[in-house]
Design a protein around this motif. Structure first.
Motif, short mmCIF file in Angstrom:
data_model
loop_
_atom_site.label_atom_id
_atom_site.label_comp_id
_atom_site.label_asym_id
_atom_site.label_seq_id
_atom_site.Cartn_x
_atom_site.Cartn_y
_atom_site.Cartn_z
N MET A 85 0.93 -1.13 -0.01
CA MET A 85 0.10 0.05 -0.02
C MET A 85 0.87 1.42 0.05
O MET A 85 0.39 2.36 -0.58
CB MET A 85 -0.91 -0.13 1.21
CG MET A 85 -2.23 0.78 1.19
SD MET A 85 -3.26 0.16 -0.31
CE MET A 85 -4.71 -0.31 0.68
N MET A 88 1.25 3.63 -2.96
CA MET A 88 0.59 4.69 -3.42
C MET A 88 1.00 6.02 -3.52
O MET A 88 0.57 6.73 -4.10
CB MET A 88 -0.72 4.81 -2.39
CG MET A 88 -1.84 3.46 -2.74
SD MET A 88 -3.21 3.92 -1.76
CE MET A 88 -4.18 5.12 -2.35
N GLU A 113 -3.02 -7.06 -6.31
CA GLU A 113 -4.63 -7.61 -5.89
C GLU A 113 -4.81 -8.89 -5.08
O GLU A 113 -5.59 -8.93 -4.14
CB GLU A 113 -5.46 -7.68 -7.34
CG GLU A 113 -5.88 -6.34 -7.88
CD GLU A 113 -4.71 -5.91 -8.79
OE1 GLU A 113 -3.54 -6.55 -9.02
OE2 GLU A 113 -4.79 -4.57 -9.44
N ARG A 116 -3.17 -8.21 -1.88
CA ARG A 116 -4.04 -7.34 -0.86
C ARG A 116 -5.35 -8.29 -0.44
O ARG A 116 -6.25 -8.25 0.47
CB ARG A 116 -4.47 -6.19 -1.48
CG ARG A 116 -3.26 -5.34 -1.36
CD ARG A 116 -3.62 -4.11 -2.23
NE ARG A 116 -2.25 -3.33 -2.50
CZ ARG A 116 -2.13 -2.15 -3.22
NH1 ARG A 116 -3.21 -2.08 -3.97
NH2 ARG A 116 -1.04 -1.66 -3.24
N TYR A 139 -18.72 -5.55 -0.04
CA TYR A 139 -17.81 -5.00 -1.03
C TYR A 139 -16.69 -5.85 -1.46
O TYR A 139 -16.67 -6.07 -2.57
CB TYR A 139 -17.27 -3.64 -0.68
CG TYR A 139 -16.66 -2.81 -1.43
CD1 TYR A 139 -17.06 -1.99 -2.42
CD2 TYR A 139 -15.06 -3.10 -1.67
CE1 TYR A 139 -16.38 -1.32 -3.35
CE2 TYR A 139 -14.28 -2.51 -2.69
CZ TYR A 139 -14.96 -1.47 -3.59
OH TYR A 139 -14.44 -0.76 -4.48
N VAL A 143 -16.31 -7.36 -4.96
CA VAL A 143 -15.23 -7.13 -6.13
C VAL A 143 -14.58 -8.31 -6.58
O VAL A 143 -14.01 -8.53 -7.76
CB VAL A 143 -14.22 -6.21 -5.15
CG1 VAL A 143 -12.88 -6.36 -5.91
CG2 VAL A 143 -14.61 -4.89 -4.98
N HIS A 144 -14.37 -9.51 -5.88
CA HIS A 144 -14.01 -10.66 -6.27
C HIS A 144 -15.06 -11.45 -7.27
O HIS A 144 -14.60 -12.76 -7.41
CB HIS A 144 -13.37 -11.39 -5.03
CG HIS A 144 -12.19 -10.93 -4.36
ND1 HIS A 144 -10.94 -10.81 -5.12
CD2 HIS A 144 -11.93 -10.02 -3.55
CE1 HIS A 144 -9.99 -9.74 -4.51
NE2 HIS A 144 -10.66 -9.31 -3.58
N HIS B 177 -10.01 5.12 -1.22
CA HIS B 177 -9.26 4.45 -2.05
C HIS B 177 -8.48 3.23 -1.25
O HIS B 177 -8.39 2.18 -1.92
CB HIS B 177 -7.99 5.62 -2.56
CG HIS B 177 -8.18 6.60 -3.45
ND1 HIS B 177 -8.86 7.78 -3.17
CD2 HIS B 177 -8.14 6.50 -4.80
CE1 HIS B 177 -9.06 8.30 -4.32
NE2 HIS B 177 -8.57 7.64 -5.33
N LEU B 181 -8.88 -0.68 -2.09
CA LEU B 181 -7.40 -1.14 -2.70
C LEU B 181 -7.07 -2.43 -1.90
O LEU B 181 -6.48 -3.32 -2.18
CB LEU B 181 -6.56 -0.25 -3.17
CG LEU B 181 -6.75 0.68 -4.13
CD1 LEU B 181 -5.48 1.78 -4.39
CD2 LEU B 181 -6.87 -0.02 -5.73
N ALA B 185 -9.27 -4.67 -4.59
CA ALA B 185 -9.88 -4.32 -5.46
C ALA B 185 -8.95 -3.92 -6.72
O ALA B 185 -7.89 -3.29 -6.20
CB ALA B 185 -10.80 -3.14 -5.25
N THR B 186 -9.27 -3.87 -8.03
CA THR B 186 -8.35 -3.25 -8.88
C THR B 186 -8.52 -1.67 -8.82
O THR B 186 -9.72 -1.19 -8.30
CB THR B 186 -8.53 -3.72 -10.56
OG1 THR B 186 -9.89 -3.36 -10.71
CG2 THR B 186 -8.38 -4.97 -10.71
N LYS B 187 -8.04 -0.88 -9.53
CA LYS B 187 -7.93 0.44 -9.64
C LYS B 187 -9.31 0.72 -10.20
O LYS B 187 -10.05 1.87 -9.89
CB LYS B 187 -6.64 1.08 -10.63
CG LYS B 187 -6.29 2.54 -9.72
CD LYS B 187 -5.15 2.79 -10.32
CE LYS B 187 -4.41 4.03 -9.28
NZ LYS B 187 -3.22 4.16 -9.68
N GLN B 189 -12.02 -1.15 -10.28
CA GLN B 189 -13.08 -1.29 -9.41
C GLN B 189 -13.23 -0.15 -8.44
O GLN B 189 -14.33 0.40 -8.39
CB GLN B 189 -12.86 -2.57 -9.03
CG GLN B 189 -13.05 -3.94 -9.74
CD GLN B 189 -12.70 -5.17 -9.18
OE1 GLN B 189 -11.66 -5.40 -8.56
NE2 GLN B 189 -13.88 -6.30 -9.41
N THR B 190 -12.26 0.17 -8.02
CA THR B 190 -12.25 1.27 -6.90
C THR B 190 -12.79 2.64 -7.58
O THR B 190 -13.69 3.10 -6.84
CB THR B 190 -10.82 1.53 -6.42
OG1 THR B 190 -10.21 0.50 -5.79
CG2 THR B 190 -10.79 2.64 -5.57
#
Lengths: 283, 292
Positions: A85, A88, A113, A116, A139, A143-144, B177, B181, B185-187, B189-190
């Motif tokens: 992370m 970022m 991905e 995480r 969520y 997402v998955h 964010h 993440l 999640a991918t960017k 999706q975010t």
């Protein structure tokens, strides 16, 4: 990993700090503990500022590892490196290696991905999405790619139960998470992290913005969670580290000064700097 | 107290309080200047135009006599123009903003692009008109058509939409964010599930402001050839068209006094359409804000 590799690790850590640090774990060796993450020679720079120096550390499986140290010592940076992370911030550079279950997380083929998904995170201040409790927890699974209502229902219920907040919120799943108290929000965030079924959970000062009652709830929760998950928790509160962790790492100025069983580190610190810190002489 | 006598402090306090009152008055005066002229505009337009405002005016096109002239063709032309402008400028503008804020690496080059987009927002609209004339009318060979006018106007407000969308995206807390993440999640999706919904009210506000500017623009449309005397509605993207500001401009340029009143009625309709568009956009925005 076996004890042998841990010993090599210790020698290396010892060599880098001014005093040799020995990890005496014989009396607490309740089970032959495996390592879930291994950090080797990790250096990290923000631009030209080096923030972490030659960190070597094995994170044991299904135990609570606390990271303590004064502000700005690199403890937050360190755990954010474990799930990448920290990248970022665009100017971050790293060297060395971090392995998650023997896979190099900096390897180009190893997807961030995926990392995480396996190494979840709970943040310093509660950060629920501006959505309902249900949508927050669902969520990750969504997402998955999980779409079935029944499956999602089940995951949401199980995660909220595991985060010890199901009884409080089961009738309010449609309520916006922003309307909850700070302590509830943080436990919803923990439930949200659990819903992805991670292996490791990183917690970056998860109780620093909570009141004492909420804090003790989260602490109890951590004890419960370590049965299933490996937990790394950053805290600036030494009492908290002593209360809830099995192993403790002391960071100072970007260096890992000492890493030992929590009882040993607090009762019998090997490094002068550790001793000064835990006795309150600085920091 | 503070090493001075109570009397001195009291004395000066009178002066300070008075100064505060004077400043409040001055600021109020500054606000009034704008308000007074707005009221004057409404008064003048209403008194001049209201007499010509009737059903016939709303439903007929341009005519050689003031009593028969109407705004219908211009109004529909403007609405169709705005639809084209909105579709192109919002899609391209928001997508560019997402790229610049979320995907592009932060270096000198992207910084250069950012600064220049902000600069573009200040370029005179007539310059965009000339650009549209070169590209859409001649090179793309659309001629003096609805699509050429729409695309030119879309370019004109694109920078405003990009800048407003960037601001809106930037104001979404970094916490959100990280939360997304952090769960793998991918960017994209975010962005799609968290960032855009949170930024939407801001993006819509920017779009409202930009479209309001576009609907009143006249200069670029004159250049890319909006017609001044069209008697039928455009039936395709490649049809000739006119727009309300063009009609109004044309009417005011005529010598007979009656045409001024026809133009006044046109301005009332233009303001009404503008107000309607803004209200719809504000409603949409509030709906999304409530969901947050």
């Amino acid at each position: 990993m076996t004890k042998i590799s841990e010993e090599t690790q210790e020698t290396r850590t010892g060599g880098l700090t001014s005093k040799p640090v020995v990890d005496r774990k014989d009396k607490q060796q309740k089970r032959e503990s495996k390592n879930v993450m291994q950090v080797e020679d990790l250096n990290l720079w923000y631009g030209s500022n080096q923030a972490l120096y030659e960190i070597n550390m094995d994170v044991p499986e299904k135990r609570v590892t606390a990271i303590i140290g004064p502000s700005g010592c690199g403890k937050s940076t360190f755990i954010k490196t474990l799930n990448r992370m920290v990248e970022m911030v665009p100017i971050v550079k790293t060297s060395g290696s971090i392995k998650y279950r023997d896979q190099d997380i900096f390897n180009g083929n190893f997807k961030q991905e995926y990392l995480r998904t396996k190494v979840g995170m709970v943040f310093q201040s509660p950060n629920p999405f501006p959505k309902s409790v249900y949508d927050n927890v669902a969520y990750g699974p969504r997402v998955h790619g999980i779409k079935k209502k029944e499956v999602l229902d089940e995951i949401v219920e199980k995660s909220l139960k595991d985060a010890a907040i199901w009884d409080e919120l089961k009738d309010r799943l449609d309520a916006n998470a922003y309307g909850l108290s700070g302590g509830q929000q943080q436990r919803v965030c923990i439930a949200r992290a659990l819903a992805v079924e991670p292996d490791v959970i990183l917690m970056d000062e998860p109780t620093s913005s909570l009141d004492p009652i909420s804090t003790s709830k989260v602490e109890e929760l951590v004890q419960e969670l370590k049965k299933k998950y490996s937990i790394i928790i950053v805290t600036h509160n030494m009492q908290q580290a002593a209360r809830i962790s099995d192993k403790t790492a002391f960071f100072l100025n970007g260096e890992l000064v000492e890493f030992a069983e929590t009882d040993d580190l607090f009762q019998n610190p090997q490094d002068k700097r550790t001793e000064d810190y835990i006795t309150g002489r600085f920091g | 107290m503070l090493g001075q006598n109570e009397e001195g402090i009291k004395k000066r306090m009178e002066g300070r309080v008075l100064k505060n009152k004077i400043m409040a008055g001055l600021f109020f005066l500054a606000t009034s200047v704008g308000l007074i002229f707005l009221v004057l505009l409404f008064y003048r337009v209403l008194t001049q135009g209201i007499g010509y405002l009737n059903w016939n005016y709303l439903t007929s096109g341009p005519a050689p006599y003031p009593e028969e002239a109407g705004i219908w063709v211009g109004m529909i032309g403007s609405i169709m123009l705005m639809a084209i402008v909105a579709i192109f400028s919002v899609i391209i503008g928001v997508a560019s903003a997402i790229y610049l804020e979320e995907y592009a690496s932060q270096n000198k080059f992207t910084e250069f692009i950012r600064v220049n987009i902000s600069n573009l927002a200040g370029v005179p609209s007539i310059v965009f008109g000339l650009l549209g004339l070169t590209f859409f009318v001649y090179i793309f060979n659309f001629g003096y058509t609805l699509i050429a006018g729409g695309l030119t106007m879309a370019l004109l407000i694109l920078p405003v939409i990009v800048v407003a969308s960037q601001e809106a995206l930037r104001s979404v807390p970094i916490d959100l964010h990280q939360a997304s993440l952090g769960m793998g999640a991918t960017k994209w999706q975010t962005i799609a599930r968290v960032i855009l919904p949170a930024a939407l009210p801001g993006i819509l506000t920017g779009t409202i402001i930009a479209l309001s500017r576009a609907i009143g623009e006249t200069a670029p449309l004159i250049i890319v050839g909006a017609a001044t005397a069209i008697y039928t509605l455009p039936d395709s993207l490649l049809a000739k068209y006119t727009a309300m500001p063009i009609q109004i401009y044309n009417w005011t340029a005529r010598p007979q006094e009656e045409w001024q009143f026809v133009a006044g009625a046109g301005i009332i309709i233009l303001l009404a359409v503008l107000l309607l568009m803004n209200s719809i956009a504000v409603l949409i925005r509030n709906k999304f804000q409530q969901r947050l």
